[in-house]
Design a protein around this motif. Structure first.
Motif, PDB file in Angstrom:
ATOM      1  N   VAL A 215       0.864  -1.182   0.000  1.00  0.00           N
ATOM      2  CA  VAL A 215       0.000   0.000   0.000  1.00  0.00           C
ATOM      3  C   VAL A 215       0.902   1.235   0.000  1.00  0.00           C
ATOM      4  O   VAL A 215       1.366   1.677  -1.042  1.00  0.00           O
ATOM      5  CB  VAL A 215      -0.960  -0.008   1.214  1.00  0.00           C
ATOM      6  CG1 VAL A 215      -1.986   1.123   1.074  1.00  0.00           C
ATOM      7  CG2 VAL A 215      -1.677  -1.344   1.318  1.00  0.00           C
ATOM      8  N   GLU A 216       1.197   1.765   1.195  1.00  0.00           N
ATOM      9  CA  GLU A 216       2.113   2.907   1.277  1.00  0.00           C
ATOM     10  C   GLU A 216       3.543   2.511   0.934  1.00  0.00           C
ATOM     11  O   GLU A 216       4.297   3.284   0.338  1.00  0.00           O
ATOM     12  CB  GLU A 216       2.084   3.532   2.673  1.00  0.00           C
ATOM     13  CG  GLU A 216       0.787   4.253   3.008  1.00  0.00           C
ATOM     14  CD  GLU A 216      -0.204   3.325   3.697  1.00  0.00           C
ATOM     15  OE1 GLU A 216      -0.005   2.086   3.641  1.00  0.00           O
ATOM     16  OE2 GLU A 216      -1.178   3.830   4.286  1.00  0.00           O
ATOM     17  N   LEU A 217       3.915   1.298   1.310  1.00  0.00           N
ATOM     18  CA  LEU A 217       5.266   0.802   1.058  1.00  0.00           C
ATOM     19  C   LEU A 217       5.223  -0.290  -0.014  1.00  0.00           C
ATOM     20  O   LEU A 217       4.329  -1.133  -0.009  1.00  0.00           O
ATOM     21  CB  LEU A 217       5.877   0.223   2.348  1.00  0.00           C
ATOM     22  CG  LEU A 217       6.007   1.181   3.529  1.00  0.00           C
ATOM     23  CD1 LEU A 217       6.480   0.416   4.762  1.00  0.00           C
ATOM     24  CD2 LEU A 217       6.974   2.310   3.207  1.00  0.00           C
ATOM     25  N   GLU A 218       6.195  -0.254  -0.903  1.00  0.00           N
ATOM     26  CA  GLU A 218       6.302  -1.241  -1.984  1.00  0.00           C
ATOM     27  C   GLU A 218       4.974  -1.433  -2.708  1.00  0.00           C
ATOM     28  O   GLU A 218       4.428  -2.544  -2.770  1.00  0.00           O
ATOM     29  CB  GLU A 218       6.823  -2.576  -1.429  1.00  0.00           C
ATOM     30  CG  GLU A 218       8.189  -2.484  -0.760  1.00  0.00           C
ATOM     31  CD  GLU A 218       8.725  -3.832  -0.285  1.00  0.00           C
ATOM     32  OE1 GLU A 218       8.330  -4.864  -0.868  1.00  0.00           O
ATOM     33  OE2 GLU A 218       9.531  -3.835   0.652  1.00  0.00           O
ATOM     34  N   PRO A 219       4.412  -0.362  -3.259  1.00  0.00           N
ATOM     35  CA  PRO A 219       3.107  -0.468  -3.916  1.00  0.00           C
ATOM     36  C   PRO A 219       3.074  -1.413  -5.117  1.00  0.00           C
ATOM     37  O   PRO A 219       1.998  -1.862  -5.523  1.00  0.00           O
ATOM     38  CB  PRO A 219       2.810   0.978  -4.341  1.00  0.00           C
ATOM     39  CG  PRO A 219       4.155   1.645  -4.409  1.00  0.00           C
ATOM     40  CD  PRO A 219       4.960   1.006  -3.330  1.00  0.00           C
ATOM     41  N   ASP A 220       4.234  -1.702  -5.681  1.00  0.00           N
ATOM     42  CA  ASP A 220       4.293  -2.610  -6.832  1.00  0.00           C
ATOM     43  C   ASP A 220       4.473  -4.070  -6.416  1.00  0.00           C
ATOM     44  O   ASP A 220       4.643  -4.944  -7.269  1.00  0.00           O
ATOM     45  CB  ASP A 220       5.435  -2.204  -7.771  1.00  0.00           C
ATOM     46  CG  ASP A 220       5.213  -0.831  -8.391  1.00  0.00           C
ATOM     47  OD1 ASP A 220       4.040  -0.466  -8.581  1.00  0.00           O
ATOM     48  OD2 ASP A 220       6.211  -0.135  -8.656  1.00  0.00           O
ATOM     49  N   ALA A 221       4.420  -4.341  -5.126  1.00  0.00           N
ATOM     50  CA  ALA A 221       4.590  -5.712  -4.641  1.00  0.00           C
ATOM     51  C   ALA A 221       3.408  -6.580  -5.060  1.00  0.00           C
ATOM     52  O   ALA A 221       2.331  -6.070  -5.409  1.00  0.00           O
ATOM     53  CB  ALA A 221       4.716  -5.711  -3.118  1.00  0.00           C
ATOM     54  N   SER A 222       3.620  -7.872  -5.011  1.00  0.00           N
ATOM     55  CA  SER A 222       2.547  -8.816  -5.325  1.00  0.00           C
ATOM     56  C   SER A 222       1.339  -8.569  -4.423  1.00  0.00           C
ATOM     57  O   SER A 222       1.459  -8.565  -3.195  1.00  0.00           O
ATOM     58  CB  SER A 222       3.049 -10.253  -5.132  1.00  0.00           C
ATOM     59  OG  SER A 222       1.983 -11.164  -5.071  1.00  0.00           O
ATOM     60  N   ASP A 223       0.157  -8.380  -5.031  1.00  0.00           N
ATOM     61  CA  ASP A 223      -1.055  -8.144  -4.251  1.00  0.00           C
ATOM     62  C   ASP A 223      -1.348  -9.314  -3.321  1.00  0.00           C
ATOM     63  O   ASP A 223      -1.760  -9.122  -2.167  1.00  0.00           O
ATOM     64  CB  ASP A 223      -2.253  -7.922  -5.184  1.00  0.00           C
ATOM     65  CG  ASP A 223      -2.199  -6.578  -5.897  1.00  0.00           C
ATOM     66  OD1 ASP A 223      -1.479  -5.682  -5.405  1.00  0.00           O
ATOM     67  OD2 ASP A 223      -2.879  -6.422  -6.928  1.00  0.00           O
ATOM     68  N   VAL A 224      -1.137 -10.514  -3.827  1.00  0.00           N
ATOM     69  CA  VAL A 224      -1.445 -11.704  -3.033  1.00  0.00           C
ATOM     70  C   VAL A 224      -0.533 -11.796  -1.812  1.00  0.00           C
ATOM     71  O   VAL A 224      -1.005 -11.968  -0.681  1.00  0.00           O
ATOM     72  CB  VAL A 224      -1.316 -12.981  -3.894  1.00  0.00           C
ATOM     73  CG1 VAL A 224      -1.458 -14.226  -3.019  1.00  0.00           C
ATOM     74  CG2 VAL A 224      -2.355 -12.989  -5.003  1.00  0.00           C
ATOM     75  N   LEU A 225       0.770 -11.650  -2.021  1.00  0.00           N
ATOM     76  CA  LEU A 225       1.721 -11.776  -0.917  1.00  0.00           C
ATOM     77  C   LEU A 225       1.548 -10.645   0.093  1.00  0.00           C
ATOM     78  O   LEU A 225       1.541 -10.871   1.308  1.00  0.00           O
ATOM     79  CB  LEU A 225       3.149 -11.783  -1.459  1.00  0.00           C
ATOM     80  CG  LEU A 225       3.524 -12.996  -2.320  1.00  0.00           C
ATOM     81  CD1 LEU A 225       4.930 -12.819  -2.904  1.00  0.00           C
ATOM     82  CD2 LEU A 225       3.459 -14.286  -1.506  1.00  0.00           C
ATOM     83  N   ALA A 226       1.413  -9.415  -0.409  1.00  0.00           N
ATOM     84  CA  ALA A 226       1.279  -8.275   0.486  1.00  0.00           C
ATOM     85  C   ALA A 226      -0.006  -8.353   1.302  1.00  0.00           C
ATOM     86  O   ALA A 226      -0.017  -8.054   2.508  1.00  0.00           O
ATOM     87  CB  ALA A 226       1.322  -6.974  -0.310  1.00  0.00           C
ATOM     88  N   SER A 227      -1.100  -8.773   0.683  1.00  0.00           N
ATOM     89  CA  SER A 227      -2.365  -8.870   1.423  1.00  0.00           C
ATOM     90  C   SER A 227      -2.324  -9.993   2.449  1.00  0.00           C
ATOM     91  O   SER A 227      -2.935  -9.881   3.520  1.00  0.00           O
ATOM     92  CB  SER A 227      -3.540  -9.062   0.462  1.00  0.00           C
ATOM     93  OG  SER A 227      -3.418 -10.264  -0.276  1.00  0.00           O
TER      94      SER A 227
END
Length: 241
Positions: free
Chosen positions: A190-202
């Motif tokens: 979200v605020e950090l690493e916005p280009d990260a994998s949606d699945v992993l970050a969520s």
């Protein structure tokens, strides 16, 4: 490591998982554990590398060790001298007679795996904390520090950008992880690493929401998360409070 390799080869690491990285070329092409002979003009001209290593490894001369820790590295163009110096820094890093402030300095500034591995098991937690925050850590090394006995070491390692998603998820699930670090993890994707994998970050953010140490402001933010699974978990926790 209590002894150097045979001949004039630079010493290698104790940790089997570190061996390949410590012996491999860094991104700039430098091999930190390459065989090296001392260039002409250096005070150690006639001292074999293994002898120099053992002398520094077991020295009780804190002034000499401190001077070596702070000594500028030779130019990388002089491959032999540069490789020798980085190999000997491993001995200095692993010697408890090296002043703590110099070990912290090495832990903060060195990019070399063989040096950082030594410092990652230093008895002084402030040294391990410095390693945990080093952006040049290999992911396996910073991942190991997320399991450190010192909570600050673990928290700093979890905030290191080199930490794997697996380690981040485990940290988010760990009830011993501090609230500030959980808040950091709750911002991934979200605020950090916005280009990260949606699945992993969520997955990480949802684990934060379910962690009993998650602070109220973090939960309230997660309750409005763009991921339905994260928002649901956060709202459920808020209702329990």
């Amino acid at each position: 490591m209590d002894s150097a390799a045979a001949g004039d080869a630079a010493p290698v690491n104790d940790d089997d998982s570190a061996t390949d990285d410590a012996n491999a070329n860094d991104n700039d092409g430098t091999n930190t554990n390459a065989n090296a002979s001392e260039p002409a003009g250096n005070p150690d001209d006639f001292e074999p590398l293994t002898d120099s290593y053992e002398r520094l490894r077991h020295s009780h001369d804190s002034a000499e060790l401190s001077e070596f820790a702070r000594r500028p590295l030779p130019d990388k163009a002089n491959q032999a001298a540069f490789s020798r110096a980085t190999a000997l820094l491993e001995a200095v890093a692993g010697n408890p007679s090296t002043p703590v402030e110099d070990r912290v300095y090495l832990a903060q500034t060195m990019p070399f795996p063989n040096v950082l591995v030594k410092l990652s098991v230093d008895p002084a937690p402030e040294v391990r904390r410095a390693v945990a925050g080093n952006a040049d850590d290999k992911n396996w090394l910073v991942g190991r520090l997320t399991k450190d006995e010192d909570i600050e070491v673990r928290d700093i390692a979890l905030r290191n950008g080199r930490t794997s998603w697996k380690m981040r998820l485990e940290g988010a699930q760990n009830p011993q992880t501090g609230a500030e670090t959980l808040d950091f993890l709750a911002q991934l994707g979200v605020e950090l690493e916005p280009d990260a994998s949606d699945v992993l970050a969520s997955m990480v953010r949802r684990a934060v929401a379910l962690n009993p140490q998650c602070a109220q402001p973090t939960l309230e933010r997660l309750a409005a998360d763009s991921s339905p699974q994260v928002a649901k978990a956060a709202r459920s926790r808020l209702q329990e409070r």
